[in-house]
Design a protein around this motif. Structure first.
Motif, mmCIF file in Angstrom:
data_model
loop_
_atom_site.group_PDB
_atom_site.id
_atom_site.type_symbol
_atom_site.label_atom_id
_atom_site.label_comp_id
_atom_site.label_asym_id
_atom_site.label_seq_id
_atom_site.Cartn_x
_atom_site.Cartn_y
_atom_site.Cartn_z
ATOM 1 N N ALA A 178 -2.402 -4.825 1.715
ATOM 2 C CA ALA A 178 -2.915 -3.760 0.834
ATOM 3 C C ALA A 178 -3.728 -2.681 1.462
ATOM 4 C CB ALA A 178 -3.738 -4.641 -0.353
ATOM 5 N N SER A 179 -4.410 -3.241 2.489
ATOM 6 C CA SER A 179 -5.263 -2.151 2.992
ATOM 7 C C SER A 179 -4.292 -1.263 3.837
ATOM 8 C CB SER A 179 -6.240 -2.814 4.066
ATOM 9 O OG SER A 179 -7.081 -3.482 3.353
ATOM 10 N N ALA A 180 -3.453 -1.590 4.397
ATOM 11 C CA ALA A 180 -2.511 -0.771 5.086
ATOM 12 C C ALA A 180 -1.604 0.277 4.087
ATOM 13 C CB ALA A 180 -1.294 -1.677 5.683
ATOM 14 N N GLN A 181 -1.340 -0.394 2.872
ATOM 15 C CA GLN A 181 -0.997 0.590 2.099
ATOM 16 C C GLN A 181 -1.759 1.563 1.609
ATOM 17 O OE1 GLN A 181 -0.077 -2.323 -1.157
ATOM 18 N NE2 GLN A 181 2.080 -2.959 -0.401
ATOM 19 N N GLN A 182 -3.000 1.249 1.639
ATOM 20 C CA GLN A 182 -4.050 2.138 1.177
ATOM 21 C C GLN A 182 -4.340 3.339 2.163
ATOM 22 O OE1 GLN A 182 -7.421 -0.204 0.187
ATOM 23 N NE2 GLN A 182 -6.309 -1.386 -1.569
ATOM 24 N N VAL A 183 -3.973 2.751 3.271
ATOM 25 C CA VAL A 183 -4.282 3.938 4.485
ATOM 26 C C VAL A 183 -3.078 4.860 4.632
ATOM 27 C CG1 VAL A 183 -4.083 4.135 6.939
ATOM 28 C CG2 VAL A 183 -5.565 2.116 5.996
ATOM 29 N N ALA A 205 -3.431 8.979 3.497
ATOM 30 C CA ALA A 205 -2.946 9.905 4.164
ATOM 31 C C ALA A 205 -1.402 10.927 3.606
ATOM 32 C CB ALA A 205 -2.224 9.444 5.572
ATOM 33 N N HIS A 206 -1.380 10.537 2.192
ATOM 34 C CA HIS A 206 -0.275 11.117 1.515
ATOM 35 C C HIS A 206 1.007 10.879 1.898
ATOM 36 C CE1 HIS A 206 -3.238 13.608 -0.597
ATOM 37 N NE2 HIS A 206 -3.650 13.850 0.484
ATOM 38 N N ARG A 207 1.180 9.478 2.583
ATOM 39 C CA ARG A 207 2.307 8.647 2.871
ATOM 40 C C ARG A 207 2.537 7.357 1.963
ATOM 41 N NH1 ARG A 207 2.355 13.194 4.520
ATOM 42 N NH2 ARG A 207 2.987 13.773 6.718
ATOM 43 N N LEU A 208 3.705 6.960 2.320
ATOM 44 C CA LEU A 208 3.925 5.540 1.708
ATOM 45 C C LEU A 208 4.226 4.284 2.951
ATOM 46 C CD1 LEU A 208 5.089 3.660 -0.536
ATOM 47 C CD2 LEU A 208 7.320 4.545 -0.009
ATOM 48 N N PHE A 209 3.763 3.420 2.705
ATOM 49 C CA PHE A 209 4.092 2.372 3.612
ATOM 50 C C PHE A 209 4.686 1.319 2.616
ATOM 51 C CE2 PHE A 209 3.346 -1.887 5.842
ATOM 52 C CZ PHE A 209 4.255 -1.670 6.865
ATOM 53 N N PRO A 210 6.050 0.963 2.577
ATOM 54 C CA PRO A 210 6.667 0.380 1.441
ATOM 55 C C PRO A 210 6.615 -1.040 1.540
ATOM 56 C CG PRO A 210 8.151 1.282 3.142
ATOM 57 C CD PRO A 210 6.910 1.527 3.564
ATOM 58 N N LEU A 211 6.452 -1.590 2.372
ATOM 59 C CA LEU A 211 6.372 -3.164 2.410
ATOM 60 C C LEU A 211 5.377 -3.627 1.041
ATOM 61 C CD1 LEU A 211 7.590 -5.556 3.885
ATOM 62 C CD2 LEU A 211 5.762 -5.757 4.951
ATOM 63 N N LEU A 228 4.248 -7.308 -1.167
ATOM 64 C CA LEU A 228 4.563 -8.527 -1.513
ATOM 65 C C LEU A 228 3.516 -9.133 -2.495
ATOM 66 C CD1 LEU A 228 4.363 -9.744 2.298
ATOM 67 C CD2 LEU A 228 6.504 -9.163 0.919
ATOM 68 N N ALA A 229 3.600 -10.177 -3.165
ATOM 69 C CA ALA A 229 2.875 -10.853 -4.134
ATOM 70 C C ALA A 229 1.659 -10.899 -3.683
ATOM 71 C CB ALA A 229 3.484 -11.797 -4.909
ATOM 72 N N SER A 230 1.589 -11.467 -2.142
ATOM 73 C CA SER A 230 0.258 -11.591 -1.599
ATOM 74 C C SER A 230 -0.461 -10.773 -0.759
ATOM 75 C CB SER A 230 0.490 -12.806 -0.501
ATOM 76 O OG SER A 230 1.469 -12.402 0.393
ATOM 77 N N GLU A 231 0.014 -9.382 -1.193
ATOM 78 C CA GLU A 231 -0.338 -8.205 -0.476
ATOM 79 C C GLU A 231 -1.852 -8.108 -0.066
ATOM 80 O OE1 GLU A 231 0.513 -4.523 -3.574
ATOM 81 O OE2 GLU A 231 2.266 -5.391 -2.179
ATOM 82 N N GLY A 232 -2.604 -8.483 -1.156
ATOM 83 C CA GLY A 232 -4.148 -8.466 -1.089
ATOM 84 C C GLY A 232 -4.603 -9.377 0.027
ATOM 85 N N GLY A 240 10.326 -8.835 0.792
ATOM 86 C CA GLY A 240 9.678 -8.124 -0.599
ATOM 87 C C GLY A 240 10.486 -7.450 -1.260
ATOM 88 N N LEU A 241 9.935 -6.561 -2.199
ATOM 89 C CA LEU A 241 10.702 -5.942 -3.051
ATOM 90 C C LEU A 241 11.420 -4.790 -2.673
ATOM 91 C CD1 LEU A 241 7.790 -6.059 -5.944
ATOM 92 C CD2 LEU A 241 9.746 -7.805 -5.827
ATOM 93 N N ALA A 242 10.982 -4.234 -1.524
ATOM 94 C CA ALA A 242 11.718 -2.769 -1.231
ATOM 95 C C ALA A 242 12.536 -3.048 -0.107
ATOM 96 C CB ALA A 242 10.590 -1.809 -1.003
ATOM 97 N N VAL A 243 13.001 -4.079 0.031
ATOM 98 C CA VAL A 243 13.856 -4.322 1.411
ATOM 99 C C VAL A 243 15.135 -3.412 1.243
ATOM 100 C CG1 VAL A 243 15.347 -5.936 2.539
ATOM 101 C CG2 VAL A 243 13.085 -6.466 2.319
ATOM 102 N N LEU A 244 15.742 -3.465 -0.121
ATOM 103 C CA LEU A 244 17.018 -2.619 -0.166
ATOM 104 C C LEU A 244 16.730 -1.188 0.143
ATOM 105 C CD1 LEU A 244 19.467 -2.411 -1.827
ATOM 106 C CD2 LEU A 244 18.472 -2.102 -3.876
#
Length: 478
Positions: free
Chosen positions: A126-131, A135-141, A143-147, A161-165
């Motif tokens: 979750a922190s990686a997603q927030q970083v 930066a106005h970017r997306l880290f797409p991974l 998971l339910a346990s991301e926190g 996870g959800l965005a593998v497709l």
């Protein structure tokens, strides 16, 4: 000689040497202090440890492994302790040392030109997603346990996870690694390169190795443009066989705009509505199956929305689906995804659950579910299958809740027998017994049958080469 036969319990002198590396404050010896590191959330695996170490740098990790290798002491790397196959839990001997990486949580670099960020292994997902978001970017991974789960564990298990497709699994999202080897040497592989054709890809050996070849301490991760528009859709259908057909049409029409495509059973929706907070039925009338998917676009406009409405209308007219929803607000989209997120949690109040994390070719998902459901009814009459997951990549979490009225312990005693039978169906369909959770302790003994003699022999040779003394996560995976 097996791994465990090569190892020795740590002497008092070795324990003191290990403690000095991290300092008394970050070395846990009291049983009560160690308890959170010795069991996992499913409460299936419990272990003991001589010590829990919480290093604060790569140099400290290197010193720990050097000392442990010399003393032949087993080391169990652990991230956020969210793993589902017991890979992060020590055995019951009390002679192993848990290496908790949560203090390695720094962001070392964000490179917008390369669209990468370099982060340490203990940073939560979750922190990686927030970083990335900052930066106005997306880290797409996702998971339910991301926190709670950490980047090192995500990579060590090659999480999906959800965005593998649309974006791939963890292996596809990492460009470089920093890894401490069993003897304490450090492989400095933190390169932000998409093209590096210089021999064997060492990075991909460590990703998915569950801490048995080295300890990941940092990674260069890929970033992507943030979606500017997102449309969430749910479809209800009563014929499971039509699901792959509908997915194929959506995928062909949407291409990279299709970022997630999930399948949910009626019983899973019932559990989520019954046990979840602020949840409700998605349609006025129930359906046997539900398909949940997202279309996204990096541009602001109506393209995803128009495409979604067109595809759903055509599918209703063609009899592929019975009903459909296009979310008209962020809240409605969140409510629909909340039903998916509750699929695992909502099974707990229903008693014991025997779980499978498998994948089969997308076109054969209906066949797998039908055959597995028939098998479950024969083996445990009244048991309640709850198959759900990532239809877009063929990954189905085939969970089975206990029959109403059956004792939980009696039901769970069928775990290994049912696993074996369901996995035989998976292998018959040319699938995998572990799609995204890994092998760990749970599936270690199943691996030779699933992978084959040659593959397991090659894996053992790699393990012997990287970790000749067998100190890294002993008894896991192999």
């Amino acid at each position: 000689m097996s791994e465990t036969e090569k190892l020795r319990p740590p002497t008092a002198d070795t324990i003191e040497r290990l403690v000095r590396i991290v300092g008394d404050e970050h070395a846990l010896r009291d049983e009560a202090d160690m308890t959170p590191y010795l069991t996992e959330w499913r409460d299936r695996y419990h272990g003991k440890a001589a010590l829990v170490l919480r290093p604060g740098s790569t140099d400290e990790v290197a010193a720990i492994l050097k000392c442990a290798n010399e003393a032949r002491v087993g080391i169990v790397p652990q991230g956020g302790n969210t793993g589902l196959v017991g890979a992060q839990i020590p055995d019951e001997s009390g002679s192993q040392v848990v290496l908790s990486l949560g203090r390695l949580s720094h962001v070392r670099d964000v490179d917008l030109a390369s669209n990468t960020m370099t982060v340490e292994a203990g940073l939560t997902l979750a922190s990686a997603q927030q970083v990335a978001e900052s930066a106005h970017r997306l880290f797409p991974l996702s998971l339910a346990s991301e926190g709670s789960c950490q980047i090192g564990g995500v990579l060590a298990t090659n999480a999906g996870g959800l965005a593998v497709l649309a974006y791939g699994n963890a292996r596809d999202l990492a460009l470089g690694l920093e890894v401490v080897l069993a003897d304490g040497r450090v492989w400095h592989g933190l390169k932000a390169l998409r093209k590096d054709n210089t021999g064997y890809d060492l990075k991909d050996l460590f990703i998915g190795s569950e801490g048995t070849l080295g300890v990941i301490t940092a990674a260069v991760l890929r970033l992507f443009p943030r979606p500017m528009e997102r449309v969430t859709c749910m479809a209800g259908l009563n014929d499971l066989a039509r699901a792959p057909e509908f997915f194929t049409r959506v995928h062909e029409a949407a291409g990279p705009m299709l970022t997630a495509f999930e399948i949910l059973p009626r019983i899973g929706i019932e559990f989520a509505v019954k046990h979840g907070n602020d949840t409700r039925e998605p349609f006025p009338a129930p359906h046997a199956w539900y398909l949940l998917f997202d279309l996204t676009s990096p541009r602001v406009g109506e393209e995803p929305h128009r495409l979604a409405e067109t595809l759903l209308q055509e599918a209703i007219e063609g009899g592929e689906i019975a009903d459909a929803i296009v979310a008209t607000s962020i809240k409605q989209a969140q409510d629909l995804w909340r039903l998916r997120e509750l699929m695992s949690e909502a099974q707990k109040p229903e008693g014991g659950s025997i779980k499978h994390d498998v994948s089969v070719p997308v076109a054969r998902v209906p066949e797998f579910i039908i055959r597995a459901n028939q098998l479950v009814e024969l083996m445990i009459p009244g048991a309640r299958p709850v198959p759900f997951g990532h239809l877009g990549d063929g990954n189905i979490h085939y969970n089975v809740s206990q029959p109403i009225g059956m004792e939980k312990d009696v039901f769970l005693a069928n775990w290994e027998t049912l696993n074996t039978a369901v996995h035989e169906i998976v292998l018959d369909l040319n699938g995998s017994i572990s799609a995204e959770h890994g092998i760990g302790r749970m599936k270690r003994d199943l691996l030779p049958h699933a992978k084959g003699e040659v593959a397991v022999e090659l894996m053992r040779k790699i393990k012997e080469s990287f970790d000749p003394n067998g100190i890294l996560n002993p008894g896991k995976l192999l």
